[in-house]
Design an enzyme around this catalytic site. Structure first.
Site, PDB file in Angstrom:
ATOM      1  N   HIS A 233       2.167  -4.660  12.698  1.00  0.00           N
ATOM      2  CA  HIS A 233       2.906  -4.024  11.602  1.00  0.00           C
ATOM      3  C   HIS A 233       2.702  -4.838  10.334  1.00  0.00           C
ATOM      4  O   HIS A 233       2.993  -6.035  10.305  1.00  0.00           O
ATOM      5  CB  HIS A 233       4.393  -3.968  11.950  1.00  0.00           C
ATOM      6  CG  HIS A 233       5.250  -3.422  10.853  1.00  0.00           C
ATOM      7  ND1 HIS A 233       5.171  -2.122  10.422  1.00  0.00           N
ATOM      8  CD2 HIS A 233       6.194  -4.010  10.073  1.00  0.00           C
ATOM      9  CE1 HIS A 233       6.038  -1.923   9.444  1.00  0.00           C
ATOM     10  NE2 HIS A 233       6.664  -3.064   9.208  1.00  0.00           N
TER      11      HIS A 233
ATOM     12  N   GLY B  33       5.888  -9.021   7.177  1.00  0.00           N
ATOM     13  CA  GLY B  33       7.303  -9.148   6.863  1.00  0.00           C
ATOM     14  C   GLY B  33       8.109  -8.099   7.582  1.00  0.00           C
ATOM     15  O   GLY B  33       7.574  -7.110   8.102  1.00  0.00           O
TER      16      GLY B  33
ATOM     17  N   GLY C 272      11.262  -2.972   5.592  1.00  0.00           N
ATOM     18  CA  GLY C 272      12.155  -2.819   4.461  1.00  0.00           C
ATOM     19  C   GLY C 272      12.107  -3.947   3.453  1.00  0.00           C
ATOM     20  O   GLY C 272      12.823  -3.909   2.445  1.00  0.00           O
ATOM     21  N   VAL C 273      11.269  -4.967   3.676  1.00  0.00           N
ATOM     22  CA  VAL C 273      11.239  -6.117   2.769  1.00  0.00           C
ATOM     23  C   VAL C 273      10.484  -5.809   1.469  1.00  0.00           C
ATOM     24  O   VAL C 273      10.618  -6.522   0.484  1.00  0.00           O
ATOM     25  CB  VAL C 273      10.618  -7.349   3.469  1.00  0.00           C
ATOM     26  CG1 VAL C 273       9.102  -7.227   3.542  1.00  0.00           C
ATOM     27  CG2 VAL C 273      11.040  -8.641   2.794  1.00  0.00           C
ATOM     28  N   GLY C 274       9.671  -4.726   1.476  1.00  0.00           N
ATOM     29  CA  GLY C 274       8.971  -4.339   0.252  1.00  0.00           C
ATOM     30  C   GLY C 274       7.456  -4.384   0.321  1.00  0.00           C
ATOM     31  O   GLY C 274       6.794  -4.406  -0.720  1.00  0.00           O
ATOM     32  N   LYS C 275       6.890  -4.356   1.516  1.00  0.00           N
ATOM     33  CA  LYS C 275       5.431  -4.458   1.670  1.00  0.00           C
ATOM     34  C   LYS C 275       4.727  -3.232   1.077  1.00  0.00           C
ATOM     35  O   LYS C 275       3.770  -3.372   0.299  1.00  0.00           O
ATOM     36  CB  LYS C 275       5.069  -4.603   3.154  1.00  0.00           C
ATOM     37  CG  LYS C 275       5.674  -5.820   3.827  1.00  0.00           C
ATOM     38  CD  LYS C 275       5.197  -5.983   5.256  1.00  0.00           C
ATOM     39  CE  LYS C 275       5.600  -4.808   6.149  1.00  0.00           C
ATOM     40  NZ  LYS C 275       7.068  -4.679   6.283  1.00  0.00           N
ATOM     41  N   SER C 276       5.189  -2.038   1.435  1.00  0.00           N
ATOM     42  CA  SER C 276       4.527  -0.815   0.964  1.00  0.00           C
ATOM     43  C   SER C 276       4.691  -0.637  -0.537  1.00  0.00           C
ATOM     44  O   SER C 276       3.755  -0.215  -1.231  1.00  0.00           O
ATOM     45  CB  SER C 276       5.090   0.398   1.712  1.00  0.00           C
ATOM     46  OG  SER C 276       4.838   0.312   3.100  1.00  0.00           O
TER      47      SER C 276
ATOM     48  N   ASP D  45       1.505   0.020   7.190  1.00  0.00           N
ATOM     49  CA  ASP D  45       2.352   0.146   8.375  1.00  0.00           C
ATOM     50  C   ASP D  45       1.701  -0.433   9.631  1.00  0.00           C
ATOM     51  O   ASP D  45       2.272  -1.303  10.280  1.00  0.00           O
ATOM     52  CB  ASP D  45       2.760   1.601   8.628  1.00  0.00           C
ATOM     53  CG  ASP D  45       3.843   1.692   9.693  1.00  0.00           C
ATOM     54  OD1 ASP D  45       4.905   1.051   9.507  1.00  0.00           O
ATOM     55  OD2 ASP D  45       3.636   2.370  10.716  1.00  0.00           O
TER      56      ASP D  45
ATOM     57  N   GLU E  47       4.182   4.874   3.422  1.00  0.00           N
ATOM     58  CA  GLU E  47       5.582   5.277   3.523  1.00  0.00           C
ATOM     59  C   GLU E  47       6.406   4.527   2.483  1.00  0.00           C
ATOM     60  O   GLU E  47       6.415   3.296   2.435  1.00  0.00           O
ATOM     61  CB  GLU E  47       6.138   4.975   4.915  1.00  0.00           C
ATOM     62  CG  GLU E  47       7.619   5.305   5.048  1.00  0.00           C
ATOM     63  CD  GLU E  47       8.251   4.719   6.294  1.00  0.00           C
ATOM     64  OE1 GLU E  47       9.482   4.776   6.417  1.00  0.00           O
ATOM     65  OE2 GLU E  47       7.501   4.180   7.142  1.00  0.00           O
TER      66      GLU E  47
ATOM     67  N   ARG F 223       6.436 -25.642  -3.148  1.00  0.00           N
ATOM     68  CA  ARG F 223       6.354 -25.481  -4.590  1.00  0.00           C
ATOM     69  C   ARG F 223       5.044 -26.006  -5.178  1.00  0.00           C
ATOM     70  O   ARG F 223       4.720 -25.731  -6.319  1.00  0.00           O
ATOM     71  CB  ARG F 223       7.540 -26.188  -5.262  1.00  0.00           C
ATOM     72  CG  ARG F 223       8.880 -25.637  -4.802  1.00  0.00           C
ATOM     73  CD  ARG F 223      10.034 -26.259  -5.545  1.00  0.00           C
ATOM     74  NE  ARG F 223      10.007 -25.954  -6.974  1.00  0.00           N
ATOM     75  CZ  ARG F 223      10.945 -26.370  -7.833  1.00  0.00           C
ATOM     76  NH1 ARG F 223      11.955 -27.111  -7.399  1.00  0.00           N
ATOM     77  NH2 ARG F 223      10.856 -26.053  -9.109  1.00  0.00           N
TER      78      ARG F 223
END
Length: 322
Positions: free
Chosen positions: A142, A157, A160-164, A181, A206, A247
């Site tokens: 995934h 990730g 829902g973390v924001g990949k797409s 996906d 998606e 960092r």
């Protein structure tokens, strides 16, 4: 491993532009399961101890000239010994004329006999490359795979973390989508991983609240790509105020994928962070490292701290399914 996979003979013939000299009735049930190919020179000379019948065999100029140097009876005997070993398929390159004895024995033993106009070396190189991909060890995970400035970036990730959303923003900025996906990853060599999308979801993305979109239809053919080498992994995770994030970028962090170590960086996600720009910067920074330049090391050198900080090599546990 590669032996766990197979490519149908019909697909191999179609994809490589071969033509049948002899197509046995059982050709539809024949599959190729070995990445290796061979030339049966030693077998035709009488030594067959290490012969592997799973390998596609090439009868090039050398083999054909050697056979022509033998008497008719000896030639037939050597060819009979060869075809009795049941090679999975035999290819005659360079458009050479197939000897009648070769065709006769191929018909007797039900061996597929193929022809190509390419030279022996070119045909063998092309087939090795083809089988390395088709029979490669693989895994599906995934995630999202994008091409950014020539770098294949695998974004991982939790759902829902924001990949797409990041992938769509990267497309808008001129980069290309490979898979969303589900990413099918193949180990095509000891140093190379190649990712692609499963056929049934290729080019689809998606977006929560919007639904399914077709990136190729909306953004055009220049926004998508079928396959891409995986150069780095970018792990997205919700911002954790108690965690100390890298960092400097001096430490060499990696993740093991199918036995190959791939550079990885962990990017914390929170409102206000422009993730697409971060991905672009990470891809360019990784490209610079591949070319021998490390900005963190140069900074430490200019600060006179190059000998005080020892880079740490860590293998991160980010390779998992969500």
């Amino acid at each position: 491993m590669a032996a766990d996979y197979a490519v149908p003979l019909a697909k191999l013939v179609e994809d490589n532009g071969y033509t049948y000299i002899h197509q046995p009735p059982a050709a539809a049930q024949i599959s190729i399961s070995s990445r290796d190919i061979d030339r049966p020179s030693l077998v035709l000379a009488g030594f067959s101890q290490h012969f592997d019948a799973r390998r596609v065999q090439f009868l090039g100029y050398s083999e054909l000239d050697y056979l022509n140097s033998l008497s008719d009876d000896m030639q037939l005997q050597r060819l009979r010994d060869f075809f009795t070993l049941k090679p999975v398929a035999v290819i005659i390159p360079h458009g050479n004329k197939c000897p009648a004895s070769v065709l006769q024995l191929a018909q007797e033993h039900g061996t597929p006999l193929l022809s190509t106009q390419s030279t022996t070396s070119a045909a063998m190189a092309a087939l090795i490359s083809y089988l390395s991909v088709e029979l490669a060890e693989r895994v599906t995970r995934h995630g999202v795979l994008v091409e950014v400035y020539g770098q294949g970036v695998l974004i991982l990730g939790a759902s829902g973390v924001g990949k797409s959303e990041t992938a769509v923003e990267l497309i808008k900025r001129g980069h290309r989508l490979v898979a969303d996906d589900a990413v099918e990853i193949r180990r095509v060599s000891d140093k190379t991983l190649v990712g692609s999308a499963p056929d049934n979801i290729r080019h689809f993305v998606e977006l929560r609240g919007v639904g399914i979109i077709n990136a190729r239809r909306i953004f055009g053919m220049g926004a998508v790509k079928l396959t891409e080498k995986i150069n780095m992994v970018l792990q997205m995770e919700p911002w954790d105020k108690d965690r100390v994030y890298d960092r400097l970028g001096l430490d060499e962090q990696s993740v093991d994928i199918l036995g190959i170590k791939v550079p990885v960086c962990v990017v914390p996600v929170k409102p206000g962070r422009n993730l697409s720009i971060i991905v672009e910067a990470a891809a360019m920074n990784n490209r610079q490292k591949m070319m021998g330049y490390n900005a963190a090391r140069e900074l430490l050198h200019q600060l006179g701290m190059a000998d005080e900080v020892v880079p740490e090599q860590r293998e991160l546990d980010v390779w998992k399914e969500y």
